[in-house]
Write an enzyme that holds these catalytic residues in place. Structure first.
Site, PDB file in Angstrom:
ATOM      1  N   ARG A  70      94.445  44.428 -52.527  1.00  0.00           N
ATOM      2  CA  ARG A  70      95.252  43.733 -51.507  1.00  0.00           C
ATOM      3  C   ARG A  70      95.376  44.577 -50.239  1.00  0.00           C
ATOM      4  O   ARG A  70      95.411  44.035 -49.132  1.00  0.00           O
ATOM      5  CB  ARG A  70      96.635  43.390 -52.082  1.00  0.00           C
ATOM      6  CG  ARG A  70      96.534  42.254 -53.082  1.00  0.00           C
ATOM      7  CD  ARG A  70      97.715  42.209 -54.020  1.00  0.00           C
ATOM      8  NE  ARG A  70      98.922  41.800 -53.361  1.00  0.00           N
ATOM      9  CZ  ARG A  70     100.140  41.967 -53.882  1.00  0.00           C
ATOM     10  NH1 ARG A  70     100.273  42.563 -55.047  1.00  0.00           N
ATOM     11  NH2 ARG A  70     101.184  41.546 -53.228  1.00  0.00           N
ATOM     12  N   ARG A  96     108.104  47.150 -57.974  1.00  0.00           N
ATOM     13  CA  ARG A  96     108.748  45.898 -57.525  1.00  0.00           C
ATOM     14  C   ARG A  96     109.046  44.978 -58.701  1.00  0.00           C
ATOM     15  O   ARG A  96     108.235  44.826 -59.616  1.00  0.00           O
ATOM     16  CB  ARG A  96     107.824  45.172 -56.538  1.00  0.00           C
ATOM     17  CG  ARG A  96     108.305  43.745 -56.258  1.00  0.00           C
ATOM     18  CD  ARG A  96     107.777  43.181 -54.991  1.00  0.00           C
ATOM     19  NE  ARG A  96     106.346  43.043 -54.964  1.00  0.00           N
ATOM     20  CZ  ARG A  96     105.675  42.670 -53.871  1.00  0.00           C
ATOM     21  NH1 ARG A  96     106.307  42.418 -52.759  1.00  0.00           N
ATOM     22  NH2 ARG A  96     104.366  42.572 -53.900  1.00  0.00           N
ATOM     23  N   ARG A 153      97.879  35.353 -42.060  1.00  0.00           N
ATOM     24  CA  ARG A 153      97.231  36.542 -42.625  1.00  0.00           C
ATOM     25  C   ARG A 153      95.796  36.662 -42.148  1.00  0.00           C
ATOM     26  O   ARG A 153      95.123  37.639 -42.518  1.00  0.00           O
ATOM     27  CB  ARG A 153      97.242  36.436 -44.147  1.00  0.00           C
ATOM     28  CG  ARG A 153      98.342  37.246 -44.835  1.00  0.00           C
ATOM     29  CD  ARG A 153      98.222  36.981 -46.312  1.00  0.00           C
ATOM     30  NE  ARG A 153      98.753  38.002 -47.154  1.00  0.00           N
ATOM     31  CZ  ARG A 153      99.922  37.912 -47.792  1.00  0.00           C
ATOM     32  NH1 ARG A 153     100.709  36.885 -47.618  1.00  0.00           N
ATOM     33  NH2 ARG A 153     100.285  38.866 -48.625  1.00  0.00           N
ATOM     34  N   LYS A 167     108.574  43.054 -46.245  1.00  0.00           N
ATOM     35  CA  LYS A 167     108.727  41.799 -45.490  1.00  0.00           C
ATOM     36  C   LYS A 167     109.687  40.843 -46.210  1.00  0.00           C
ATOM     37  O   LYS A 167     110.602  40.295 -45.598  1.00  0.00           O
ATOM     38  CB  LYS A 167     107.359  41.116 -45.290  1.00  0.00           C
ATOM     39  CG  LYS A 167     106.349  41.957 -44.533  1.00  0.00           C
ATOM     40  CD  LYS A 167     105.041  41.236 -44.337  1.00  0.00           C
ATOM     41  CE  LYS A 167     104.312  40.900 -45.617  1.00  0.00           C
ATOM     42  NZ  LYS A 167     103.879  42.087 -46.408  1.00  0.00           N
ATOM     43  N   ARG A 196     105.625  40.842 -60.967  1.00  0.00           N
ATOM     44  CA  ARG A 196     104.522  39.975 -60.533  1.00  0.00           C
ATOM     45  C   ARG A 196     103.218  40.429 -61.159  1.00  0.00           C
ATOM     46  O   ARG A 196     102.954  41.621 -61.261  1.00  0.00           O
ATOM     47  CB  ARG A 196     104.408  40.013 -58.998  1.00  0.00           C
ATOM     48  CG  ARG A 196     105.254  38.974 -58.334  1.00  0.00           C
ATOM     49  CD  ARG A 196     105.345  39.153 -56.846  1.00  0.00           C
ATOM     50  NE  ARG A 196     104.049  39.237 -56.174  1.00  0.00           N
ATOM     51  CZ  ARG A 196     103.909  39.209 -54.846  1.00  0.00           C
ATOM     52  NH1 ARG A 196     104.979  39.100 -54.080  1.00  0.00           N
ATOM     53  NH2 ARG A 196     102.724  39.299 -54.289  1.00  0.00           N
TER      54      ARG A 196
HETATM   55  P1  ADP Z   1     106.446  42.610 -49.076  1.00  0.00           P
HETATM   56  O1  ADP Z   1     107.158  41.286 -49.034  1.00  0.00           O
HETATM   57  O2  ADP Z   1     106.145  43.157 -47.715  1.00  0.00           O
HETATM   58  O3  ADP Z   1     105.247  42.608 -49.974  1.00  0.00           O
HETATM   59  P2  ADP Z   1     108.838  43.515 -50.513  1.00  0.00           P
HETATM   60  O4  ADP Z   1     109.956  43.132 -49.593  1.00  0.00           O
HETATM   61  O5  ADP Z   1     108.671  42.698 -51.737  1.00  0.00           O
HETATM   62  O6  ADP Z   1     107.460  43.665 -49.710  1.00  0.00           O
HETATM   63  O7  ADP Z   1     109.072  45.059 -50.887  1.00  0.00           O
HETATM   64  C1  ADP Z   1     108.153  45.723 -51.778  1.00  0.00           C
HETATM   65  C2  ADP Z   1     108.965  46.618 -52.710  1.00  0.00           C
HETATM   66  O8  ADP Z   1     109.539  47.699 -51.966  1.00  0.00           O
HETATM   67  C3  ADP Z   1     110.130  45.920 -53.416  1.00  0.00           C
HETATM   68  O9  ADP Z   1     110.240  46.459 -54.703  1.00  0.00           O
HETATM   69  C4  ADP Z   1     111.344  46.269 -52.548  1.00  0.00           C
HETATM   70  O10 ADP Z   1     112.552  46.285 -53.295  1.00  0.00           O
HETATM   71  C5  ADP Z   1     110.981  47.666 -52.058  1.00  0.00           C
HETATM   72  N1  ADP Z   1     111.449  47.947 -50.696  1.00  0.00           N
HETATM   73  C6  ADP Z   1     111.509  47.103 -49.642  1.00  0.00           C
HETATM   74  N2  ADP Z   1     111.972  47.732 -48.549  1.00  0.00           N
HETATM   75  C7  ADP Z   1     112.183  49.018 -48.919  1.00  0.00           C
HETATM   76  C8  ADP Z   1     112.656  50.191 -48.228  1.00  0.00           C
HETATM   77  N3  ADP Z   1     112.974  50.145 -46.944  1.00  0.00           N
HETATM   78  N4  ADP Z   1     112.740  51.341 -48.942  1.00  0.00           N
HETATM   79  C9  ADP Z   1     112.396  51.397 -50.246  1.00  0.00           C
HETATM   80  N5  ADP Z   1     111.951  50.331 -50.943  1.00  0.00           N
HETATM   81  C10 ADP Z   1     111.852  49.163 -50.287  1.00  0.00           C
HETATM   82  P1  AMP Z   2     102.769  37.710 -50.986  1.00  0.00           P
HETATM   83  O1  AMP Z   2     103.806  37.054 -51.829  1.00  0.00           O
HETATM   84  O2  AMP Z   2     102.988  37.507 -49.528  1.00  0.00           O
HETATM   85  O3  AMP Z   2     102.553  39.169 -51.358  1.00  0.00           O
HETATM   86  O4  AMP Z   2     101.393  36.967 -51.319  1.00  0.00           O
HETATM   87  C1  AMP Z   2     100.846  36.995 -52.622  1.00  0.00           C
HETATM   88  C2  AMP Z   2      99.438  36.441 -52.604  1.00  0.00           C
HETATM   89  O5  AMP Z   2      99.468  35.053 -52.179  1.00  0.00           O
HETATM   90  C3  AMP Z   2      98.461  37.111 -51.644  1.00  0.00           C
HETATM   91  O6  AMP Z   2      97.875  38.287 -52.197  1.00  0.00           O
HETATM   92  C4  AMP Z   2      97.435  35.986 -51.431  1.00  0.00           C
HETATM   93  O7  AMP Z   2      96.577  35.865 -52.545  1.00  0.00           O
HETATM   94  C5  AMP Z   2      98.330  34.740 -51.402  1.00  0.00           C
HETATM   95  N1  AMP Z   2      98.769  34.432 -50.024  1.00  0.00           N
HETATM   96  C6  AMP Z   2     100.049  34.464 -49.555  1.00  0.00           C
HETATM   97  N2  AMP Z   2     100.079  34.126 -48.265  1.00  0.00           N
HETATM   98  C7  AMP Z   2      98.802  33.882 -47.888  1.00  0.00           C
HETATM   99  C8  AMP Z   2      98.175  33.524 -46.672  1.00  0.00           C
HETATM  100  N3  AMP Z   2      98.881  33.349 -45.542  1.00  0.00           N
HETATM  101  N4  AMP Z   2      96.835  33.358 -46.658  1.00  0.00           N
HETATM  102  C9  AMP Z   2      96.114  33.516 -47.781  1.00  0.00           C
HETATM  103  N5  AMP Z   2      96.622  33.888 -48.954  1.00  0.00           N
HETATM  104  C10 AMP Z   2      97.967  34.070 -49.024  1.00  0.00           C
END
Ligand code: ADP
Ligand code: AMP
Length: 216
Positions: free
Chosen positions: A171, A127, A88, A13, A160
């Site tokens: 999660r 990541r 969420r 995302k 992270r």
């Molecule tokens: P989210 O925001 O949904 O938690 P991220 O965008 O941070 O996910 O992506 C999670 C991990 O996967 C990151 O390390 C990112 O670089 C990698 N990633 C994202 N999209 C792809 C893809 N299409 N193929 C392989 N790796 C990806």
């Molecule tokens: P993210 O960066 O989207 O992976 O979110 C990291 C963490 O932030 C999550 O695991 C939750 O603990 C918190 N968080 C982010 N967005 C929300 C939301 N909309 N509602 C509740 N917790 C959230």
């Protein structure tokens, strides 16, 4: 253009959000980034949020809904916005609808990036993120051009704290129980679009653009 990105943690995302926000010139609003900024600044919100985030649990709705409503009231959201990681829970989705209703507005697209569970652990443990702008990288799939430095803002790349195997599992469980019901919620409103997120980053982006079109 008012868009929501749905999908499990690690679906991509945040990665897609950066590309969409750039192409369509709409602000990228990530609740995770807002909480992390508050944590690094040690604000009262950050201190409360940290205890939930470290365990992989959701920050309570009461804290989350208000910060999003405040952010959406900013002028830069008048043309549109991209929400990443919010809503969420069904309660958050209802609060968002209420806020938008009061402005005679609504969500145009809820984009669900679908990635099966077996892809997620590798994506999340590999990541790395920019400490300053939150851009997402991956040690194998999407490394930064210069090791340790963000391509977008030259910020420091870090891992992270909640991207450990144990927290990722928690999660994913939280996602299945509390967030996955939103898929039906947006299906009922006819705004859900499902995107296969298993292909390479630019291919996923192409599918997103095919849905959103060329409009700004
Ligand atoms: P989210 O925001 O949904 O938690 P991220 O965008 O941070 O996910 O992506 C999670 C991990 O996967 C990151 O390390 C990112 O670089 C990698 N990633 C994202 N999209 C792809 C893809 N299409 N193929 C392989 N790796 C990806
Ligand atoms: P993210 O960066 O989207 O992976 O979110 C990291 C963490 O932030 C999550 O695991 C939750 O603990 C918190 N968080 C982010 N967005 C929300 C939301 N909309 N509602 C509740 N917790 C959230």
């Amino acid at each position: 253009m008012k868009i929501i990105l749905l999908g499990p943690p690690g679906a991509g995302k945040g990665t897609q959000a950066k590309l969409i926000s750039q192409k369509y010139s709409i602000p990228h609003i990530s609740t995770g980034d807002i909480f992390r900024k508050n944590i690094s600044e040690q604000t009262p919100l950050g201190i409360k949020a940290k205890s939930y985030m470290d365990k992989g649990q959701l920050v309570p709705d009461e804290l989350t809904i208000d910060i999003v409503n405040d952010r959406l009231a900013n002028d830069d959201c008048k043309k549109g916005f991209l929400l990443d990681g919010f809503p969420r829970t069904v309660k958050q989705a209802e609060a968002l609808d209420k806020f938008l209703d009061s402005k005679d507005s609504k969500i145009d697209n809820a984009l669900l990036i679908e990635v099966p569970r077996e892809f997620i652990l590798e994506r999340m443990t590999g990541r790395r993120v920019c400490k300053d702008c939150g851009a997402s990288y991956h040690i194998k799939f999407n490394p930064p051009k210069i090791e340790g430095k963000c391509d977008l803002c030259c910020g420091k790349i870090i891992q992270r704290k909640d991207d450990t195997e144990e927290t990722v599992k928690e999660r994913l469980d939280v996602y299945s129980k509390q967030t996955a019901p939103l898929i039906q919620y947006y299906k009922n409103k006819d705004s859900l679009c499902v995107i296969d997120g298993t292909s390479e980053i630019n291919e996923v982006f192409q599918k997103v653009c095919n849905i959103l079109g060329s409009d700004k």
